[in-house]
Write a protein that holds these residues in place. Structure first.
Motif, PDB file in Angstrom:
ATOM      1  N   THR A 144      -9.345  -4.816  -1.142  1.00  0.00           N
ATOM      2  CA  THR A 144      -8.593  -3.565  -1.068  1.00  0.00           C
ATOM      3  C   THR A 144      -7.780  -3.312  -2.338  1.00  0.00           C
ATOM      4  OG1 THR A 144      -6.857  -4.762   0.096  1.00  0.00           O
ATOM      5  CG2 THR A 144      -8.359  -3.478   1.450  1.00  0.00           C
TER       6      THR A 144
ATOM      7  N   PRO B 261      -2.534  -2.732   9.373  1.00  0.00           N
ATOM      8  CA  PRO B 261      -1.793  -3.733   8.606  1.00  0.00           C
ATOM      9  C   PRO B 261      -2.267  -5.146   8.916  1.00  0.00           C
ATOM     10  CG  PRO B 261      -0.305  -2.301   9.859  1.00  0.00           C
ATOM     11  CD  PRO B 261      -1.695  -1.984  10.306  1.00  0.00           C
TER      12      PRO B 261
ATOM     13  N   SER C  24       1.126   3.815   1.906  1.00  0.00           N
ATOM     14  CA  SER C  24       1.702   4.214   3.198  1.00  0.00           C
ATOM     15  C   SER C  24       2.827   3.267   3.629  1.00  0.00           C
ATOM     16  CB  SER C  24       0.617   4.272   4.278  1.00  0.00           C
ATOM     17  OG  SER C  24       0.005   3.016   4.418  1.00  0.00           O
ATOM     18  N   HIS C  25       2.662   1.969   3.351  1.00  0.00           N
ATOM     19  CA  HIS C  25       3.724   1.008   3.660  1.00  0.00           C
ATOM     20  C   HIS C  25       4.966   1.265   2.835  1.00  0.00           C
ATOM     21  CE1 HIS C  25       1.359  -2.410   5.707  1.00  0.00           C
ATOM     22  NE2 HIS C  25       2.183  -1.838   6.556  1.00  0.00           N
TER      23      HIS C  25
ATOM     24  N   ASP D 248      -4.981   2.156   0.965  1.00  0.00           N
ATOM     25  CA  ASP D 248      -4.490   2.092   2.336  1.00  0.00           C
ATOM     26  C   ASP D 248      -5.575   1.518   3.239  1.00  0.00           C
ATOM     27  OD1 ASP D 248      -1.814   2.848   2.664  1.00  0.00           O
ATOM     28  OD2 ASP D 248      -2.325   4.884   2.054  1.00  0.00           O
TER      29      ASP D 248
ATOM     30  N   LYS E 297      -3.112  -1.155  -4.340  1.00  0.00           N
ATOM     31  CA  LYS E 297      -3.780  -1.423  -3.067  1.00  0.00           C
ATOM     32  C   LYS E 297      -4.137  -0.110  -2.388  1.00  0.00           C
ATOM     33  CE  LYS E 297      -3.224  -4.301   0.948  1.00  0.00           C
ATOM     34  NZ  LYS E 297      -2.393  -4.782   1.993  1.00  0.00           N
TER      35      LYS E 297
ATOM     36  N   SER F  35       0.865  -1.181   0.000  1.00  0.00           N
ATOM     37  CA  SER F  35       0.000   0.000   0.000  1.00  0.00           C
ATOM     38  C   SER F  35       0.906   1.237   0.000  1.00  0.00           C
ATOM     39  CB  SER F  35      -0.910  -0.012   1.216  1.00  0.00           C
ATOM     40  OG  SER F  35      -0.132   0.125   2.389  1.00  0.00           O
TER      41      SER F  35
END
Ligand SMILES: [Zn+2]
Ligand SMILES: [Zn+2]
Length: 226
Positions: A175, A160, A128-129, A156, A154, A126
């Motif tokens: 997602t 997680p 943010s990851h 967010d 993906k 994602s």
């Protein structure tokens, strides 16, 4: 060459018989001591659809995917999830040691030479990851072995996967969403979707479902660990 995991010198001395086998040409980045801590899945009495180890029949989860999503799961994995794999992914993903991406190069490469697909894609991190870690762990694991196509992305998620319990994981909604590149792929092509770890199967089933909805029928999935 030194083992990427523990730093021990790797003994790559080949027996005469091995010199003539193609496997001898594939680089190896893991020492015998580390390798001895792995539990390979091949040759065991696994679920024929997902490689769940030693159960000898189609597992409950695979029957559930078939009933709920009409997905005939077609998943293969190399190693059973154990303490060694757990520690490996902790170093690789949580502590961000990107050099560890090549630890299993020989095993994954060998598998890739024995299987053939028209298109190979992967479960993307994602946004943010990706930002937090600085690299995409699944992409890095496979990028030197397969001609990877980025076909979906993906959104967010709320939290997680690793912080969710089994029920929360199973109930996570879809997602993934397709990228324009997916439109360029002919629907009769065989698709392989790669991930790092298969736990409940939810992540790969969501991606599998997305390809089904888009009109693909020949879909397989693969993960390093199961
Ligand atoms: Zn080692
Ligand atoms: Zn199964």
């Amino acid at each position: 060459m030194k083992c990427l995991n523990c730093g021990l010198e790797i003994n790559n001395n080949l027996k005469i018989s091995e010199i003539f086998l193609f496997k001898a040409k594939i680089p190896n980045y893991i020492c015998q001591l580390c390798r001895s801590q792995l539990a390979p899945l091949i040759g065991r009495n696994n679920c024929p659809r997902c490689d769940k180890p030693d159960i000898g029949t189609i597992c409950r989860d695979c029957l559930m995917w078939e009933k709920k999503y009409r997905i005939i799961n077609c998943h293969q994995a190399l190693f059973e999830y154990n303490q060694f794999i757990h520690s490996y992914f902790k170093l690789y993903k949580r502590y961000g040691d990107v050099l560890l991406a090549r630890l299993f190069y020989q095993d994954i490469k060998r598998w890739s030479l024995q299987h053939s697909f028209d298109v190979v894609t992967y479960i993307p991190a994602s946004p943010s990851h990706l930002q937090a870690r600085g690299f995409d762990p699944v992409y890095e694991l496979y990028k030197d072995i397969f001609d990877l196509k980025k076909l979906f992305a993906k959104v967010d998620a709320d939290k997680p996967q690793a912080q969710k319990n089994r029920l929360e994981r199973l109930q996570t909604p879809q997602t993934f969403y397709p990228l324009p590149a997916l439109e360029q792929i002919q629907r009769n092509q065989s698709i392989l979707i790669l991930d790092d770890i298969y736990t409940t199967g939810r992540t790969l089933m969501h991606s599998h479902d997305m390809f089904l909805q888009a009109g693909f029928t020949n879909i397989s999935t693969f993960s390093l660990s199961r």
